[in-house]
Design a protein around this motif. Structure first.
Motif, PDB file in Angstrom:
ATOM      1  N   ARG A 139      42.306  36.647  36.225  1.00  0.00           N
ATOM      2  CA  ARG A 139      42.034  37.111  34.855  1.00  0.00           C
ATOM      3  C   ARG A 139      43.282  37.615  34.150  1.00  0.00           C
ATOM      4  O   ARG A 139      43.291  37.760  32.942  1.00  0.00           O
ATOM      5  CB  ARG A 139      41.014  38.244  34.866  1.00  0.00           C
ATOM      6  CG  ARG A 139      39.610  37.767  35.091  1.00  0.00           C
ATOM      7  CD  ARG A 139      38.650  38.955  35.059  1.00  0.00           C
ATOM      8  NE  ARG A 139      37.613  38.760  34.077  1.00  0.00           N
ATOM      9  CZ  ARG A 139      36.465  39.435  34.051  1.00  0.00           C
ATOM     10  NH1 ARG A 139      36.251  40.371  34.943  1.00  0.00           N
ATOM     11  NH2 ARG A 139      35.570  39.202  33.127  1.00  0.00           N
ATOM     12  N   VAL A 140      44.306  37.960  34.913  1.00  0.00           N
ATOM     13  CA  VAL A 140      45.588  38.351  34.308  1.00  0.00           C
ATOM     14  C   VAL A 140      46.685  37.550  35.007  1.00  0.00           C
ATOM     15  O   VAL A 140      46.517  37.086  36.126  1.00  0.00           O
ATOM     16  CB  VAL A 140      45.873  39.866  34.443  1.00  0.00           C
ATOM     17  CG1 VAL A 140      44.819  40.703  33.767  1.00  0.00           C
ATOM     18  CG2 VAL A 140      46.011  40.257  35.903  1.00  0.00           C
ATOM     19  N   ARG A 164      45.730  34.597  23.408  1.00  0.00           N
ATOM     20  CA  ARG A 164      44.683  35.162  24.263  1.00  0.00           C
ATOM     21  C   ARG A 164      43.409  35.422  23.453  1.00  0.00           C
ATOM     22  O   ARG A 164      42.294  35.266  23.959  1.00  0.00           O
ATOM     23  CB  ARG A 164      45.147  36.473  24.913  1.00  0.00           C
ATOM     24  CG  ARG A 164      46.333  36.339  25.862  1.00  0.00           C
ATOM     25  CD  ARG A 164      45.993  35.584  27.134  1.00  0.00           C
ATOM     26  NE  ARG A 164      45.033  36.251  27.966  1.00  0.00           N
ATOM     27  CZ  ARG A 164      45.331  36.873  29.104  1.00  0.00           C
ATOM     28  NH1 ARG A 164      46.587  36.910  29.520  1.00  0.00           N
ATOM     29  NH2 ARG A 164      44.392  37.438  29.839  1.00  0.00           N
ATOM     30  N   PRO A 190      45.915  41.364  46.536  1.00  0.00           N
ATOM     31  CA  PRO A 190      44.809  40.456  46.178  1.00  0.00           C
ATOM     32  C   PRO A 190      44.419  40.656  44.711  1.00  0.00           C
ATOM     33  O   PRO A 190      44.144  41.773  44.293  1.00  0.00           O
ATOM     34  CB  PRO A 190      43.678  40.861  47.125  1.00  0.00           C
ATOM     35  CG  PRO A 190      44.070  42.190  47.699  1.00  0.00           C
ATOM     36  CD  PRO A 190      45.554  42.324  47.584  1.00  0.00           C
ATOM     37  N   MET A 191      44.449  39.584  43.931  1.00  0.00           N
ATOM     38  CA  MET A 191      44.223  39.680  42.481  1.00  0.00           C
ATOM     39  C   MET A 191      43.317  38.560  41.993  1.00  0.00           C
ATOM     40  O   MET A 191      43.206  37.512  42.620  1.00  0.00           O
ATOM     41  CB  MET A 191      45.559  39.547  41.749  1.00  0.00           C
ATOM     42  CG  MET A 191      46.273  40.860  41.534  1.00  0.00           C
ATOM     43  SD  MET A 191      47.898  40.547  40.800  1.00  0.00           S
ATOM     44  CE  MET A 191      47.439  39.662  39.309  1.00  0.00           C
ATOM     45  N   THR A 192      42.686  38.802  40.867  1.00  0.00           N
ATOM     46  CA  THR A 192      41.900  37.763  40.196  1.00  0.00           C
ATOM     47  C   THR A 192      42.856  36.907  39.364  1.00  0.00           C
ATOM     48  O   THR A 192      44.034  37.218  39.237  1.00  0.00           O
ATOM     49  CB  THR A 192      40.897  38.394  39.224  1.00  0.00           C
ATOM     50  OG1 THR A 192      41.632  38.987  38.146  1.00  0.00           O
ATOM     51  CG2 THR A 192      40.080  39.474  39.888  1.00  0.00           C
ATOM     52  N   GLY A 250      42.837  42.651  36.591  1.00  0.00           N
ATOM     53  CA  GLY A 250      43.662  42.049  37.636  1.00  0.00           C
ATOM     54  C   GLY A 250      43.130  42.302  39.033  1.00  0.00           C
ATOM     55  O   GLY A 250      43.269  41.461  39.926  1.00  0.00           O
TER      56      GLY A 250
END
Lengths: 260, 260
Positions: free
Chosen positions: A239-240, B41, A235-237, B136
């Motif tokens: 954001r990366v 970025r 499970p990851m955001t 992440g």
């Protein structure tokens, strides 16, 4: 047997010439350990030493390792000479050449319960880090695809902190070898960032797990994804874009570890 | 504003001189983005650009980023000239100098629920990897001890894949700041390899977690260990001495993540 050397073209130093050519090194019957700590690990792993090349200040460190190998030549030279021979700046000033051990047999690997399987992981630091993760987290061995980096290349050994010398591993013939794993009773599990995959913590790890790892950018190929009986994700955001492959391997290997 | 440059001593290139001196860079009011991807970025993160220095082949990539900044100089030179100015081989041929953003406020960080706290992590690649892991895996921010590497040093940003530019972080005054975390309701959790610590998976993560990370070799200092209300460990074999600190951080951050 300590031998002072000053000529970078000395033919006795052939094992240490052009060490930055990873492709060439892979086909050789030897491997190079860089730095006293890794040299120590190579001796501890029982790898037969061929010769050493180092600055004088490392002599005290290596001589105790050589009591059982009085005939192994220890070439001693200056930092500049070692750099000229090897083709790179040898930060820690000590190199050892050892006979390359045989890869683990299929029989041994198929009898295991936890294997990491690398598809086209071409970066030596990543392959080394994956070996370190596998050894540290109690996985039994590693398989690498034909195009993956060599776990016994100098930089991979270094990044593995020596685990490449201890942990059973083998290079695969190709994707067809994934069928061997299934036939031997492994559940072949693909790691992916696809949202359709199962959260790794919700996945009940079966008795024998072969975890497939792909590159950070592209991930596993379709062929490898299709060969897997389960797809899991971390499970990851958003954001990366991804995690480093060895980092992801660590989370998954921890979550899918053998228990009890 | 495209400007051809050929003299490495051109005073307009001052932002790009001696980039390998991490200590010096840390005290400056700017940071350096290396490579087109990281430059993108930096723009995406809203960092105000000061100037760029690159080989001609990167112009097509950067010009779209500069439409809102017509006055920002884009210095164009050869690979050799850029290497001479910067003091290192710029592999990807493009550098951007940006105003350094303010660090996150204590108020913002203390209002968070998941923080990683680094004690003396001096390696830039490791600090960057920790920023990437935190971003992440959905952690809210990072604190770094006074002696830790700068998350905005060029190589740290690179290793973070840009996460250093997005994720809130702050440098601490010292160990006394750990008390602030406790006062703000955080459970301060130390990561350790001590067998007396709790297996991280057996540890029920409270609402607010500040996870302390030490160096790979020595681990956390006694002072930091004593400041923690809980000690957790990753179950490991004795086949390796330790895991890489960012790898360990990933396993722990995944296990202790916010759920639901």
């Amino acid at each position: 047997m300590i031998i002072d050397v000053s000529d970078p073209a000395d033919p006795r130093l052939a094992d240490f010439v052009g060490l930055r050519d990873a492709q060439l090194r892979r086909s050789e019957d030897r491997f190079i350990a860089e730095g006293l700590k890794i040299i120590e690990r190579a001796f501890a792993a029982g790898a037969p030493p061929r010769s050493l090349l180092l600055q004088p200040r490392w002599l005290d460190g290596v001589l105790p390792l050589l009591t059982r190998f009085p005939d192994v030549p220890v070439y001693v030279g200056t930092e500049a000479m070692i750099e000229e021979v090897s083709g790179f700046h040898v930060h820690r000033g000590a190199l050892g050449s050892f006979d390359r051990p045989a890869e683990a047999t299929w029989e041994a690997l198929l009898g295991a319960r936890r294997l990491l399987v690398c598809e086209e992981i071409v970066d030596h630091a990543n392959i080394g880090a994956i070996m370190r993760v596998a050894a540290g987290l109690g996985w039994d061995g590693v398989l690498v695809s034909p195009g993956s980096a060599d776990p016994l290349y100098r930089r991979a050994i270094k990044s593995s902190m020596g685990a490449s010398l201890e942990l059973p591993w083998r290079r695969m013939g190709g994707a067809a070898d994934l069928a061997r794993l299934r036939e031997a009773g492994f559940t072949v599990v693909a790691s992916t960032i696809s949202p359709r995959a199962v959260d790794v913590d919700a996945f009940e790890a079966p008795e024998k797990v072969a975890l497939l790892l792909g590159t950070e950018g592209a991930g596993l190929s379709r062929e490898w994804l299709a060969a897997a009986g389960a797809h899991v994700r971390i499970p990851m955001t958003d954001r990366v874009d991804s995690l480093n492959v060895a980092t992801a391997a660590a989370i998954l290997a921890h979550s899918l570890r053998q228990r009890g």
